[in-house]
Enzyme design. Structure first.
Site, short mmCIF file in Angstrom:
data_model
loop_
_atom_site.label_atom_id
_atom_site.label_comp_id
_atom_site.label_asym_id
_atom_site.label_seq_id
_atom_site.Cartn_x
_atom_site.Cartn_y
_atom_site.Cartn_z
N LYS A 53 0.84 -1.20 0.00
CA LYS A 53 0.00 0.00 0.00
C LYS A 53 0.87 1.25 0.00
CE LYS A 53 -3.79 -2.53 2.04
NZ LYS A 53 -4.49 -2.99 3.23
N GLN A 97 -4.97 -1.69 9.57
CA GLN A 97 -4.84 -3.03 8.99
C GLN A 97 -5.45 -4.07 9.94
OE1 GLN A 97 -3.32 -3.45 5.86
NE2 GLN A 97 -4.06 -5.54 6.01
N ASP A 120 -11.21 2.53 3.56
CA ASP A 120 -11.59 1.12 3.38
C ASP A 120 -13.10 0.97 3.20
OD1 ASP A 120 -9.59 -0.77 3.20
OD2 ASP A 120 -9.27 -0.91 5.36
#
Ligand code: NAD
Length: 314
Positions: A53, A97, A120
């Site tokens: 990422k 995460q 997200d």
């Protein structure tokens, strides 16, 4: 022979578009979009994802920062960090995460991220916006699935779509997005009876079960479009490990188009994360200018959920 939908090429084109958008923001005097990734603990797979990422950010000119916290970080400290990032004007996207260590409640933590920075798309406000068709940030993999479909389907209206898997991160949001495009959607799962029969009627199959090679050739109607989200590492006949999807790829060559594994949905996920970060930065900087209420002035949906124009599979 089915067309192979080249996720790598389409992700590259999306990255080019994101880079152009980032450059345009900077030229217009807006802050450079910034993504912060939080990693708690030392899970090996998570470290790999985070590295990818961060590398993706470099490619498109998004500023990135990382907070690596020890596995015994308290939930209180993690929430305090998120609060600080929510209020940091240089941070436009916050990604925590998962999986998080067991002593931390994932739902509480993800729910603490500002919905406007929730790149997200997991925050209940964004889930609600998606299900009511009122803008918001769309989860990365499902939006990637839609962008791939848009490269091979001109008109979604009235198409029969079958989604295999009903998780909050893939199956359900994909179903919402297909509904929004006026498909007739059937969501199936592990307890669904007659799944092959249901799948056989579909014009569009999105397989997101995590069940290796579940979808056989005779589950797929000639001319259907098949998107394979699943990815599982199995032992091949030659004793070597290999990655397989949820679809028996060799058996579905009578489909109109199919995604390979790897090289299909996978590359889209990070490209969409970068896209979402650029859109969040755009929406936040407009909001700052106009003193907008971020909850009620939903970002322009065409920005968040644009078609991957120009992103035709080559
Ligand atoms: P999950 O385990 O949370 O959910 C799986 C869903 O599939 C459940 O609803 C379950 O009922 C259903 N299911 C499982 N086995 C089934 C079967 N035999 N028949 C019918 N339905 C079945 O999984 P998830 O997080 O949604 O991920 C699904 C797959 O997609 C996994 O392989 C995962 O690795 C992959 N994935 C890929 C990406 C990517 O970027 N490429 C992103 C997310 C998930």
């Amino acid at each position: 022979m089915a067309d192979i939908i080249d996720g790598k090429a389409i992700a590259r084109q999306l990255d080019d578009r994101t880079k152009a958008e980032v450059d345009a923001l900077v030229v217009a005097g807006k802050p450079r979009p910034g993504l912060t990734v939080i990693l708690v603990g030392d899970d090996g797979a998570s470290q790999v994802y985070v590295r990818r990422k961060i590398k993706g950010c470099e490619k498109v000119g998004i500023r990135s920062s990382e907070h690596r916290l020890p596995a015994d970080t308290s939930q209180e400290d993690l929430l305090a960090l998120i609060d600080q990032l929510n209020n940091d004007p240089e941070v436009h996207g916050i990604l925590c995460q998962v999986p998080l260590p067991q002593h931390i409640d994932t739902r509480t933590v993800l729910g603490a991220i500002s919905p406007e920075k929730d790149v997200d798309g997991f925050h209940p406000v964004n889930v609600g916006r998606l299900s009511t068709g009122t803008g918001g940030i769309v989860p990365c993999t499902p939006l990637g699935v839609m962008m791939l479909l848009e490269t091979v389907i001109d008109d979604f209206v009235g198409k029969d779509a079958v989604v295999i898997g009903k998780s909050n991160i893939v199956g359900k949001p994909v179903a919402m997005l297909l509904l929004e495009r006026e498909c007739t959607v059937t969501v199936t799962h592990i307890y669904t009876e007659n799944l092959p029969e249901i799948a056989r009627k579909a014009d569009i199959i999105v397989a997101a079960a995590g069940a290796p090679e579940l979808v056989k050739g005779d589950w797929v109607k000639p001319g259907a479009v098949v998107i394979d989200v699943g990815i599982t590492r199995i032992m091949g006949d030659d004793g070597k490990e290999k990655l397989v999807g949820d679809v028996k790829f060799d058996e579905v060559q009578h489909a109109k188009a199919v995604t390979p594994v790897p090289g299909g949905v996978g590359p889209m996920t990070i490209a969409v994360l970068l896209h979402n970060t650029a859109q969040a930065a755009k929406a936040l900087s407009n909001g700052a200018d106009e003193d907008a209420d971020p909850y009620h002035d939903a970002p322009d949906r065409s920005l968040i959920y644009g078609t991957a124009e120009g992103a035709q599979a080559s």
